[in-house]
Design a protein around this motif. Structure first.
Motif, PDB file in Angstrom:
ATOM      1  N   GLY A 126       0.807  -1.284   0.110  1.00  0.00           N
ATOM      2  CA  GLY A 126       0.096  -0.036  -0.034  1.00  0.00           C
ATOM      3  C   GLY A 126       0.720   1.279  -0.141  1.00  0.00           C
ATOM      4  O   GLY A 126       2.000   1.131  -0.055  1.00  0.00           O
ATOM      5  N   LEU A 127      -0.091   2.231  -0.284  1.00  0.00           N
ATOM      6  CA  LEU A 127       0.659   3.773   0.072  1.00  0.00           C
ATOM      7  C   LEU A 127       0.094   4.463   0.946  1.00  0.00           C
ATOM      8  O   LEU A 127      -1.100   4.420   1.376  1.00  0.00           O
ATOM      9  N   GLY A 128       0.920   5.492   1.680  1.00  0.00           N
ATOM     10  CA  GLY A 128       0.411   6.469   2.492  1.00  0.00           C
ATOM     11  C   GLY A 128      -0.153   7.599   1.898  1.00  0.00           C
ATOM     12  O   GLY A 128       0.192   8.056   0.784  1.00  0.00           O
ATOM     13  N   LEU A 129      -1.453   8.209   2.502  1.00  0.00           N
ATOM     14  CA  LEU A 129      -1.819   9.483   1.918  1.00  0.00           C
ATOM     15  C   LEU A 129      -1.168  10.684   2.900  1.00  0.00           C
ATOM     16  O   LEU A 129      -1.379  10.711   4.171  1.00  0.00           O
TER      17      LEU A 129
ATOM     18  N   LEU B  71      -2.732   1.965  -8.118  1.00  0.00           N
ATOM     19  CA  LEU B  71      -3.365   0.992  -9.236  1.00  0.00           C
ATOM     20  C   LEU B  71      -2.162   0.773 -10.510  1.00  0.00           C
ATOM     21  O   LEU B  71      -2.745  -0.463 -11.019  1.00  0.00           O
ATOM     22  N   GLY B  72      -1.189   1.583 -10.486  1.00  0.00           N
ATOM     23  CA  GLY B  72      -0.431   1.544 -11.666  1.00  0.00           C
ATOM     24  C   GLY B  72       0.854   0.438 -11.287  1.00  0.00           C
ATOM     25  O   GLY B  72       1.737   0.289 -11.994  1.00  0.00           O
ATOM     26  N   SER B  73       0.966   0.311  -9.875  1.00  0.00           N
ATOM     27  CA  SER B  73       1.928  -0.389  -9.312  1.00  0.00           C
ATOM     28  C   SER B  73       1.658  -2.147  -9.345  1.00  0.00           C
ATOM     29  O   SER B  73       0.890  -2.769  -8.741  1.00  0.00           O
ATOM     30  N   GLU B  74       2.581  -2.552 -10.313  1.00  0.00           N
ATOM     31  CA  GLU B  74       2.606  -4.379 -10.232  1.00  0.00           C
ATOM     32  C   GLU B  74       3.296  -4.843  -9.251  1.00  0.00           C
ATOM     33  O   GLU B  74       2.856  -5.851  -8.832  1.00  0.00           O
ATOM     34  N   ASP B  75       4.285  -4.108  -8.565  1.00  0.00           N
ATOM     35  CA  ASP B  75       5.084  -4.688  -7.406  1.00  0.00           C
ATOM     36  C   ASP B  75       4.076  -4.851  -6.291  1.00  0.00           C
ATOM     37  O   ASP B  75       3.994  -5.803  -5.584  1.00  0.00           O
ATOM     38  N   ILE B  76       3.356  -3.840  -5.921  1.00  0.00           N
ATOM     39  CA  ILE B  76       2.027  -3.913  -4.812  1.00  0.00           C
ATOM     40  C   ILE B  76       1.208  -4.981  -5.285  1.00  0.00           C
ATOM     41  O   ILE B  76       0.881  -5.859  -4.262  1.00  0.00           O
ATOM     42  N   LYS B  77       0.549  -5.074  -6.325  1.00  0.00           N
ATOM     43  CA  LYS B  77      -0.459  -6.482  -6.834  1.00  0.00           C
ATOM     44  C   LYS B  77       0.458  -7.683  -6.423  1.00  0.00           C
ATOM     45  O   LYS B  77      -0.332  -8.531  -5.980  1.00  0.00           O
ATOM     46  N   ALA B  78       1.544  -7.755  -6.898  1.00  0.00           N
ATOM     47  CA  ALA B  78       2.200  -8.972  -6.636  1.00  0.00           C
ATOM     48  C   ALA B  78       2.534  -9.427  -5.209  1.00  0.00           C
ATOM     49  O   ALA B  78       2.236 -10.529  -4.759  1.00  0.00           O
ATOM     50  N   MET B  79       2.857  -8.287  -4.393  1.00  0.00           N
ATOM     51  CA  MET B  79       3.045  -8.430  -3.210  1.00  0.00           C
ATOM     52  C   MET B  79       1.731  -8.717  -2.173  1.00  0.00           C
ATOM     53  O   MET B  79       1.643  -9.622  -1.373  1.00  0.00           O
ATOM     54  N   SER B  80       0.712  -8.407  -2.784  1.00  0.00           N
ATOM     55  CA  SER B  80      -0.690  -8.503  -2.123  1.00  0.00           C
ATOM     56  C   SER B  80      -0.890  -9.893  -2.271  1.00  0.00           C
ATOM     57  O   SER B  80      -1.569 -10.664  -1.188  1.00  0.00           O
ATOM     58  N   LEU B  81      -0.826 -10.490  -3.614  1.00  0.00           N
ATOM     59  CA  LEU B  81      -1.015 -11.923  -3.914  1.00  0.00           C
ATOM     60  C   LEU B  81      -0.278 -12.887  -2.885  1.00  0.00           C
ATOM     61  O   LEU B  81      -0.607 -13.508  -2.453  1.00  0.00           O
TER      62      LEU B  81
END
Length: 449
Positions: free
Chosen positions: A386-389, A410-420
Motif C-alpha cells: 500500500g501507499l500512505g496519504l 493502481l499502476g504498481s505491479e509490485d504492490i499487486k504481486a506482494m498483495s497476492l
C-alpha cells in the motif's frame, strides 16, 4: 479429556466484539462450548441490526449472555475513557455471579477457560479467584502488543517518558531481527487528550494480562516474524475469518452494495471505509468527496451513521458522485473479497488490515489514532502492499493527493504481486497443518486438560 467451555469477553467496541465472535465460531467448529459475554447495550444494538436467522451462523455451541456496562441507556458510548472506567468499576462483581450461575446450570461442563481482550484484564482476576485459567486474544498486531508489553524496557532505555509514554528518542528497534520503527507510531501516543489517561491504564493492564497463560494474536507468523522472538507467550492463530456473516454488527449492513458491485467491472471500484470509531472533520470530508469525483472511477464509500458528528457529513455542492454508491454500513469481508474491488482507502485498523490482506486488496492508508499508524507502517514500508496519504501544510489530505495516490497505487505491479503473496501466506497458515492452525489446536488441547 472434557469438552472445553470458554467464557469469551471482549471490550465493548465493534473492532473487538467482531473478531471475538469470529474466534468463537472457530472454537465451535472444533467442538468447544462458548459463553459469549456482551454488554446489554451492545447486545441490544446487534439484535436490531442482524438477521433473525443469525442463530444458524452462531450455532448451538455459542450461548450469548449479557452484563450491564454501568452506563445509562442515554449515555453515549463514543467517549472510550468513560466506557473503560465504567466497565472496570461495575462489571467484575457481576461477572463473578454470572460464572457461578452458568456453572450451576451446567455442572458437567463448567467454564474452564476465560478469554479476554485488552482492557478486560480484570476478568482474568475474577477467573483466577474462581480457579479458572485464562488467555488473552489481541485484536491488534502482535507488534502492537509487544510494544505495550515493552513499556518498562522503553522507559529504562530512555526511549519514552516514564510519566506519559511520550517519545524521547525518534526510533526504536524491539529486536535485532525487526525493522526500526518511528516512535511517533507507538499505539498509546495518538489519542489526543486521552493519551496520558490511557497510558497509565495500559501500564496496569499489561501486568494483569500476564495472568493469561496464552497471548493469542489474530496474525500470522510470516507477517511479523521478528516479534515472536520477544515473547514465548505471543501465539499467532490468524487470520481469524470463520465466516463472512457478521453476527455482531452494531449497525445495519447495506447488502445492496453487493448487488451494485456485481454490476461493476473487475478491479474497478475504490472502497472507502474508516471503521467504527474514526470521525472525519468537515473540511476533510469535503476533500475526500471531491477527490473521489476527480478519479472518475466507481467507488463504494461507507459514511457511518449513528455517530454524533453527522453534521460533518455535508456533501459539497460541487460533488457529483454519479459513479459511486454511499452506504451507512457494509458487509466488509464480502466486499474485500469481491472481484470488482481495486483498492481500499482504509483507516488501517487491524481487522480491516487482515481482511484486506486476505482479499488481495492494495491499501491507501489513512490512519487516525492508536495502533493504526503502526499498521500503516507495516502495510507501506514492511509488506509493501500500500501507499500512505500525506497531509498538506494545513493538515488536510487534499483531493489531488487522493487522486494521485490512487492512480499511483493502481499502476504498481509490485504492490499487486506482494498483495497476492501475502494472501497465499495467510491461507496456508489456516489450512490443515498450517502454523496458525496447529497453534490453535495446541491451545484447545491445553484448555481440555
Amino acid at each position: 479429556m472434557t469438552i472445553p467451555h470458554f467464557l469469551v469477553i471482549p471490550y465493548p467496541i465493534q473492532g473487538m466484539v467482531n473478531p471475538f465472535m469470529q474466534f468463537s465460531l472457530v472454537l465451535a467448529k472444533h467442538g468447544c462450548k462458548i459463553t459469549f459475554v456482551n454488554t446489554e447495550f451492545n447486545h441490544n444494538r446487534a439484535q436490531k441490526t442482524t438477521s433473525s436467522d443469525q442463530d444458524k451462523f452462531i450455532g448451538s455451541q455459542i450461548k450469548m449472555v449479557t452484563l450491564p456496562d454501568g452506563l445509562s441507556p442515554q449515555d453515549g458510548r463514543t467517549d472510550q475513557i468513560k466506557v473503560l472506567l465504567s466497565v472496570k468499576s461495575s462489571m467484575p462483581s457481576q461477572l463473578h455471579k454470572l460464572i457461578q450461575h452458568v456453572n450451576a446450570v451446567d455442572l458437567d461442563n463448567k467454564i474452564n477457560c476465560i478469554v479476554v481482550s485488552i482492557n478486560m484484564g480484570w476478568a482474568l482476576e475474577v477467573g483466577c479467584k474462581l480457579g479458572i485459567k485464562g488467555a488473552v486474544l489481541f485484536a491488534s498486531s502482535a507488534t502492537s502488543m509487544a510494544l505495550c508489553d515493552s513499556i518498562q524496557r522503553l522507559i529504562d532505555e530512555g526511549i519514552i517518558e516514564s510519566q506519559n509514554g511520550l517519545p524521547i528518542k525518534k526510533q526504536v528497534q524491539l529486536s535485532p531481527n525487526m525493522a526500526t520503527m518511528d516512535t511517533s507510531n507507538l499505539p498509546w501516543c495518538n489519542l489526543g487528550e486521552n493519551s496520558k489517561i490511557y497510558f497509565d491504564h495500559l501500564v496496569q493492564e499489561l501486568q494483569i494480562l500476564k495472568l493469561g497463560e496464552w497471548w493469542l494474536c489474530n496474525t500470522i507468523y510470516d507477517l511479523e516474524p521478528g516479534v515472536f522472538s520477544l515473547s514465548q507467550k505471543l501465539l499467532p492463530i490468524g487470520p481469524i475469518l470463520a465466516s463472512d456473516n457478521n453476527t455482531s454488527s452494531f449497525w445495519q449492513e447495506d447488502a445492496t452494495c453487493l448487488e451494485w458491485l456485481d454490476q461493476q467491472a473487475s478491479q474497478s471500484v475504490i472502497y472507502v471505509s474508516f471503521g467504527s470509531l474514526a470521525v472525519i472533520e468537515a473540511n476533510q470530508f469535503k476533500e475526500l468527496a471531491l477527490g473521489l469525483d476527480l478519479l472518475n472511477m466507481p467507488f463504494l464509500w461507507v459514511v457511518r451513521s449513528g455517530n454524533n458528528n453527522n453534521e460533518n457529513h455535508a456533501y459539497p455542492d460541487e460533488f457529483h458522485g454519479k459513479k459511486g454508491k454511499i452506504v451507512a454500513w457494509a458487509p466488509q469481508k464480502k466486499i474485500l473479497n469481491h472481484p470488482a474491488i481495486a483498492c481500499f482507502i482504509s483507516h488501517c485498523g487491524w481487522n480491516s488490515t487482515i481482511e484486506g490482506v486476505c482479499g488481495v486488496v492494495p491499501f491507501l492508508c489513512w490512519p487516525f489514532f492508536s495502533d493504526q499508524l503502526l499498521n500503516k507502517w507495516y502495510i507501506c514500508d514492511v509488506w509493501k502492499v500500500g501507499l500512505g496519504l500525506d497531509k498538506d501544510e494545513i493538515g488536510v489530505i487534499s483531493r489531488r493527493e487522493i487522486q494521485n495516490k490512487v492512480e499511483q497505487l493502481l499502476g504498481s505491479e509490485d504492490i499487486k504481486a506482494m498483495s497476492l503473496k501475502l494472501k497465499e501466506m495467510a491461507i496456508n497458515n489456516v489450512q490443515e497443518g498450517g502454523q496458525s492452525s496447529e497453534n490453535l489446536k495446541n491451545f484447545i488441547n491445553w484448555a481440555k486438560k
